[in-house]
Design a protein around this motif. Structure first.
Motif, PDB file in Angstrom:
ATOM      1  N   MET A   1       0.835  -1.268  -0.085  1.00  0.00           N
ATOM      2  CA  MET A   1      -0.192  -0.213   0.106  1.00  0.00           C
ATOM      3  C   MET A   1       0.769   1.278   0.002  1.00  0.00           C
ATOM      4  SD  MET A   1      -3.126   0.342  -0.467  1.00  0.00           S
ATOM      5  CE  MET A   1      -4.173   2.044  -0.087  1.00  0.00           C
ATOM      6  N   ALA A   2       2.056   1.196   0.790  1.00  0.00           N
ATOM      7  CA  ALA A   2       2.888   2.197   0.637  1.00  0.00           C
ATOM      8  C   ALA A   2       3.295   2.742  -0.637  1.00  0.00           C
ATOM      9  CB  ALA A   2       3.936   2.265   1.616  1.00  0.00           C
ATOM     10  N   ALA A   3       3.798   1.547  -1.283  1.00  0.00           N
ATOM     11  CA  ALA A   3       4.438   1.722  -2.857  1.00  0.00           C
ATOM     12  C   ALA A   3       3.106   2.653  -3.690  1.00  0.00           C
ATOM     13  CB  ALA A   3       4.781   0.522  -3.406  1.00  0.00           C
ATOM     14  N   ARG A   4       2.051   2.172  -3.570  1.00  0.00           N
ATOM     15  CA  ARG A   4       1.043   2.652  -4.197  1.00  0.00           C
ATOM     16  C   ARG A   4       0.895   4.167  -3.800  1.00  0.00           C
ATOM     17  NH1 ARG A   4      -4.368   0.137  -6.788  1.00  0.00           N
ATOM     18  NH2 ARG A   4      -5.236   2.087  -7.624  1.00  0.00           N
ATOM     19  N   THR A   5       0.786   4.458  -2.693  1.00  0.00           N
ATOM     20  CA  THR A   5       0.751   5.760  -2.093  1.00  0.00           C
ATOM     21  C   THR A   5       1.867   6.843  -2.770  1.00  0.00           C
ATOM     22  OG1 THR A   5      -0.515   4.943  -0.145  1.00  0.00           O
ATOM     23  CG2 THR A   5       0.591   7.307  -0.019  1.00  0.00           C
ATOM     24  N   LYS A   6       3.053   5.919  -2.594  1.00  0.00           N
ATOM     25  CA  LYS A   6       4.136   6.637  -3.250  1.00  0.00           C
ATOM     26  C   LYS A   6       4.085   7.137  -4.565  1.00  0.00           C
ATOM     27  CE  LYS A   6       9.490   6.631  -3.584  1.00  0.00           C
ATOM     28  NZ  LYS A   6      10.435   5.846  -2.997  1.00  0.00           N
ATOM     29  N   ALA A   7       3.586   5.789  -5.392  1.00  0.00           N
ATOM     30  CA  ALA A   7       3.445   6.118  -6.917  1.00  0.00           C
ATOM     31  C   ALA A   7       2.461   7.076  -7.216  1.00  0.00           C
ATOM     32  CB  ALA A   7       3.013   4.843  -7.557  1.00  0.00           C
ATOM     33  N   GLN A   8       1.387   7.036  -6.474  1.00  0.00           N
ATOM     34  CA  GLN A   8       0.421   8.212  -6.837  1.00  0.00           C
ATOM     35  C   GLN A   8       0.804   9.592  -6.310  1.00  0.00           C
ATOM     36  OE1 GLN A   8      -3.013   7.298  -8.279  1.00  0.00           O
ATOM     37  NE2 GLN A   8      -2.756   9.404  -8.598  1.00  0.00           N
ATOM     38  N   GLY A   9       1.559   9.709  -5.391  1.00  0.00           N
ATOM     39  CA  GLY A   9       2.022  10.873  -4.857  1.00  0.00           C
ATOM     40  C   GLY A   9       3.051  11.678  -6.050  1.00  0.00           C
ATOM     41  N   ILE A  10       3.982  10.648  -6.545  1.00  0.00           N
ATOM     42  CA  ILE A  10       4.689  11.152  -7.620  1.00  0.00           C
ATOM     43  C   ILE A  10       3.765  11.681  -8.733  1.00  0.00           C
ATOM     44  CG2 ILE A  10       6.341  10.206  -9.395  1.00  0.00           C
ATOM     45  CD1 ILE A  10       7.660   8.432  -7.034  1.00  0.00           C
ATOM     46  N   ILE A  11       2.936  10.799  -9.115  1.00  0.00           N
ATOM     47  CA  ILE A  11       1.717  11.350 -10.160  1.00  0.00           C
ATOM     48  C   ILE A  11       1.077  12.493  -9.946  1.00  0.00           C
ATOM     49  CG2 ILE A  11      -0.113  10.482 -11.538  1.00  0.00           C
ATOM     50  CD1 ILE A  11       0.818   7.688 -11.032  1.00  0.00           C
ATOM     51  N   ASP A  12       0.836  12.758  -8.957  1.00  0.00           N
ATOM     52  CA  ASP A  12      -0.206  14.053  -8.402  1.00  0.00           C
ATOM     53  C   ASP A  12       0.873  15.237  -8.549  1.00  0.00           C
ATOM     54  OD1 ASP A  12      -2.208  12.465  -8.694  1.00  0.00           O
ATOM     55  OD2 ASP A  12      -2.221  12.038  -6.138  1.00  0.00           O
ATOM     56  N   ASP A  13       2.066  14.977  -8.032  1.00  0.00           N
ATOM     57  CA  ASP A  13       2.863  16.215  -7.631  1.00  0.00           C
ATOM     58  C   ASP A  13       3.948  16.493  -8.577  1.00  0.00           C
ATOM     59  OD1 ASP A  13       2.198  16.003  -4.993  1.00  0.00           O
ATOM     60  OD2 ASP A  13       3.654  14.920  -4.264  1.00  0.00           O
ATOM     61  N   ASN A  14       3.825  15.880 -10.131  1.00  0.00           N
ATOM     62  CA  ASN A  14       4.822  16.278 -11.216  1.00  0.00           C
ATOM     63  C   ASN A  14       3.869  16.181 -12.316  1.00  0.00           C
ATOM     64  OD1 ASN A  14       7.630  16.006  -9.834  1.00  0.00           O
ATOM     65  ND2 ASN A  14       6.476  14.120  -9.074  1.00  0.00           N
ATOM     66  N   ALA A  15       4.093  17.311 -13.194  1.00  0.00           N
ATOM     67  CA  ALA A  15       3.297  17.497 -14.450  1.00  0.00           C
ATOM     68  C   ALA A  15       3.630  16.190 -15.360  1.00  0.00           C
ATOM     69  CB  ALA A  15       3.800  18.713 -15.140  1.00  0.00           C
ATOM     70  N   VAL A  16       4.861  15.866 -15.441  1.00  0.00           N
ATOM     71  CA  VAL A  16       5.175  14.680 -16.071  1.00  0.00           C
ATOM     72  C   VAL A  16       6.147  13.821 -15.189  1.00  0.00           C
ATOM     73  CG1 VAL A  16       6.603  13.872 -18.171  1.00  0.00           C
ATOM     74  CG2 VAL A  16       5.614  16.015 -18.253  1.00  0.00           C
ATOM     75  N   ALA A  17       5.634  12.385 -15.194  1.00  0.00           N
ATOM     76  CA  ALA A  17       6.086  11.631 -14.210  1.00  0.00           C
ATOM     77  C   ALA A  17       6.495  10.193 -15.115  1.00  0.00           C
ATOM     78  CB  ALA A  17       5.207  11.078 -13.174  1.00  0.00           C
ATOM     79  N   VAL A  18       7.754   9.724 -14.942  1.00  0.00           N
ATOM     80  CA  VAL A  18       8.190   8.636 -15.816  1.00  0.00           C
ATOM     81  C   VAL A  18       8.837   7.495 -14.764  1.00  0.00           C
ATOM     82  CG1 VAL A  18       9.748   7.823 -17.622  1.00  0.00           C
ATOM     83  CG2 VAL A  18       8.827   9.977 -17.944  1.00  0.00           C
ATOM     84  N   PHE A  19       8.206   6.460 -14.698  1.00  0.00           N
ATOM     85  CA  PHE A  19       8.685   5.299 -13.817  1.00  0.00           C
ATOM     86  C   PHE A  19       9.524   4.588 -15.094  1.00  0.00           C
ATOM     87  CE2 PHE A  19       4.915   6.924 -11.901  1.00  0.00           C
ATOM     88  CZ  PHE A  19       5.253   6.806 -10.708  1.00  0.00           C
ATOM     89  N   SER A  20      10.890   4.289 -14.933  1.00  0.00           N
ATOM     90  CA  SER A  20      11.702   4.000 -15.627  1.00  0.00           C
ATOM     91  C   SER A  20      12.758   3.003 -14.964  1.00  0.00           C
ATOM     92  CB  SER A  20      12.605   5.182 -15.944  1.00  0.00           C
ATOM     93  OG  SER A  20      13.923   5.011 -16.851  1.00  0.00           O
ATOM     94  N   LYS A  21      13.756   2.296 -15.840  1.00  0.00           N
ATOM     95  CA  LYS A  21      14.527   1.545 -15.310  1.00  0.00           C
ATOM     96  C   LYS A  21      15.992   2.036 -16.063  1.00  0.00           C
ATOM     97  CE  LYS A  21      12.303  -2.485 -13.522  1.00  0.00           C
ATOM     98  NZ  LYS A  21      11.947  -3.803 -13.508  1.00  0.00           N
ATOM     99  N   SER A  22      17.005   2.079 -15.166  1.00  0.00           N
ATOM    100  CA  SER A  22      18.201   2.902 -16.052  1.00  0.00           C
ATOM    101  C   SER A  22      18.880   2.033 -17.068  1.00  0.00           C
ATOM    102  CB  SER A  22      19.244   3.005 -14.695  1.00  0.00           C
ATOM    103  OG  SER A  22      19.737   1.789 -14.274  1.00  0.00           O
ATOM    104  N   TYR A  23      18.417   0.606 -17.261  1.00  0.00           N
ATOM    105  CA  TYR A  23      19.170   0.186 -18.494  1.00  0.00           C
ATOM    106  C   TYR A  23      18.366  -0.125 -19.608  1.00  0.00           C
ATOM    107  CZ  TYR A  23      16.546  -3.565 -15.931  1.00  0.00           C
ATOM    108  OH  TYR A  23      15.440  -4.217 -15.373  1.00  0.00           O
TER     109      TYR A  23
END
Length: 101
Positions: A1-23
Motif C-alpha cells: 500500500m505504501a508503494a501505491r501511495t508513493k507512486a500516486q504522490g509522484i504522479i500527483d506532484d509532477n506534471a510529467v512522471a516517468v517510472f523507468s529502469k536505468s538500463y
C-alpha cells in the motif's frame, strides 16, 4: 500500500512522471524525447530504489501496465514508450497544458 501511495504522490506532484529502469532502451528513448521537448519530467529509476519492485507492482494494479517506461502527463496515464512516440505531434500541447515546459 505504501508503494501505491508513493507512486500516486509522484504522479500527483509532477506534471510529467516517468517510472523507468536505468538500463532499459525504451526508457532511454522516452527520456530522450521528453528532454528534446524541454519537458520538466520527474524520473524515478525503479531499479535504483529499494521499493522499485513494489512500485512497479502498484503501477500494474493502477494502470494494467507492468512494463517500463510507465509515463504520466498531467496525472493522465500515457502508457509506454511506443504510446509516447505515437503522440509525438501532440506532445508539445500536452506538455504545455500540463505546464511541464
Amino acid at each position: 500500500m505504501a508503494a501505491r501511495t508513493k507512486a500516486q504522490g509522484i504522479i500527483d506532484d509532477n506534471a510529467v512522471a516517468v517510472f523507468s529502469k536505468s538500463y532499459c532502451p525504451y526508457c532511454k528513448a522516452t527520456k530522450s524525447l521528453l528532454s528534446e521537448m524541454g519537458a520538466k519530467a520527474y524520473i524515478i529509476e525503479l531499479d535504483q530504489v529499494d521499493d522499485g519492485a513494489a512500485i512497479q507492482d502498484a503501477l500494474q494494479e493502477m494502470t494494467n501496465q507492468r512494463s517500463v517506461p510507465n509515463i504520466f502527463i498531467a496525472k493522465k496515464h500515457i502508457g509506454g514508450n511506443s504510446d509516447l512516440q505515437a503522440k509525438k505531434s501532440e506532445l508539445p500541447s500536452l506538455l504545455k497544458n500540463a505546464s511541464a515546459i
